[in-house]
Design a protein around this motif. Structure first.
Motif, mmCIF file in Angstrom:
data_model
loop_
_atom_site.group_PDB
_atom_site.id
_atom_site.type_symbol
_atom_site.label_atom_id
_atom_site.label_comp_id
_atom_site.label_asym_id
_atom_site.label_seq_id
_atom_site.Cartn_x
_atom_site.Cartn_y
_atom_site.Cartn_z
ATOM 1 N N MET A 1 0.851 -1.157 0.000
ATOM 2 C CA MET A 1 0.000 0.000 0.000
ATOM 3 C C MET A 1 0.907 1.233 0.000
ATOM 4 S SD MET A 1 -3.017 1.232 2.617
ATOM 5 C CE MET A 1 -2.243 0.722 4.097
ATOM 6 N N ASN A 2 0.642 2.148 -0.846
ATOM 7 C CA ASN A 2 1.384 3.397 -0.918
ATOM 8 C C ASN A 2 0.452 4.567 -0.650
ATOM 9 O OD1 ASN A 2 3.888 2.247 -1.754
ATOM 10 N ND2 ASN A 2 3.056 2.033 -3.801
ATOM 11 N N PHE A 3 0.933 5.550 0.122
ATOM 12 C CA PHE A 3 0.168 6.762 0.378
ATOM 13 C C PHE A 3 1.139 7.856 0.794
ATOM 14 C CE2 PHE A 3 0.145 4.061 4.077
ATOM 15 C CZ PHE A 3 0.606 4.887 5.082
ATOM 16 N N ASN A 4 0.704 9.080 0.716
ATOM 17 C CA ASN A 4 1.515 10.229 1.108
ATOM 18 C C ASN A 4 0.966 10.831 2.393
ATOM 19 O OD1 ASN A 4 3.184 10.171 -1.190
ATOM 20 N ND2 ASN A 4 1.620 11.213 -2.376
ATOM 21 N N ILE A 5 1.879 11.227 3.272
ATOM 22 C CA ILE A 5 1.513 11.922 4.503
ATOM 23 C C ILE A 5 2.207 13.274 4.466
ATOM 24 C CG2 ILE A 5 1.549 11.896 7.014
ATOM 25 C CD1 ILE A 5 1.830 8.860 6.870
ATOM 26 N N HIS A 29 7.624 -5.935 8.144
ATOM 27 C CA HIS A 29 8.489 -4.759 8.182
ATOM 28 C C HIS A 29 7.730 -3.530 7.690
ATOM 29 C CE1 HIS A 29 12.052 -7.127 9.028
ATOM 30 N NE2 HIS A 29 11.646 -7.979 8.110
ATOM 31 N N LEU A 30 8.000 -2.425 8.341
ATOM 32 C CA LEU A 30 7.445 -1.148 7.925
ATOM 33 C C LEU A 30 8.538 -0.379 7.204
ATOM 34 C CD1 LEU A 30 5.192 1.022 7.990
ATOM 35 C CD2 LEU A 30 6.213 1.812 10.131
ATOM 36 N N ASP A 46 16.812 3.629 10.878
ATOM 37 C CA ASP A 46 17.332 3.305 12.213
ATOM 38 C C ASP A 46 16.297 3.602 13.292
ATOM 39 O OD1 ASP A 46 19.722 2.494 11.119
ATOM 40 O OD2 ASP A 46 20.753 4.393 11.543
ATOM 41 N N LEU A 47 15.588 4.719 13.164
ATOM 42 C CA LEU A 47 14.546 5.072 14.121
ATOM 43 C C LEU A 47 13.435 4.020 14.137
ATOM 44 C CD1 LEU A 47 13.349 7.164 16.106
ATOM 45 C CD2 LEU A 47 12.245 8.211 14.120
ATOM 46 N N ILE A 48 13.019 3.563 12.981
ATOM 47 C CA ILE A 48 11.972 2.536 12.899
ATOM 48 C C ILE A 48 12.444 1.241 13.557
ATOM 49 C CG2 ILE A 48 10.702 1.052 11.289
ATOM 50 C CD1 ILE A 48 10.590 3.480 9.402
ATOM 51 N N LYS A 49 13.678 0.839 13.292
ATOM 52 C CA LYS A 49 14.209 -0.397 13.877
ATOM 53 C C LYS A 49 14.280 -0.320 15.398
ATOM 54 C CE LYS A 49 16.970 -1.931 9.981
ATOM 55 N NZ LYS A 49 18.315 -2.131 9.445
ATOM 56 N N ARG A 50 14.647 0.862 15.933
ATOM 57 C CA ARG A 50 14.757 1.026 17.390
ATOM 58 C C ARG A 50 13.393 1.141 18.059
ATOM 59 N NH1 ARG A 50 18.420 5.177 16.116
ATOM 60 N NH2 ARG A 50 16.922 6.644 16.985
#
Length: 67
Positions: A1-5, A29-30, A46-50
């Motif tokens: 799924m693709n979207f823009n924020i 995975h995100l 790195d932020l997502i992984k942490r």
């Protein structure tokens, strides 16, 4: 799924997981792509992984014994 924020917007994401086995199960995975100069793609990854958990423990179903 693709979207823009857009900056300052929120977009809640909800999904249902149906475990097929017990034990430690890896979560999907995100992946986020950033299109600005204030944060690099590597810093965001790195932020997502942490921040987000990578594993979920599924308890085995209790076995009922009948006599």
């Amino acid at each position: 799924m693709n979207f823009n924020i857009m900056p300052g917007d929120k977009y809640p994401i909800r999904y249902n997981l149906f475990p097929l086995q017990a034990g430690y199960i890896p979560l999907p995975h995100l992946k986020l792509n950033v299109h600005c100069d204030r944060i690099s793609q590597n810093d965001l990854n790195d932020l997502i992984k942490r921040t987000l958990p990578s594993l979920l423990f599924i308890m085995p179903q209790k076995k009922e014994f009948t006599r």
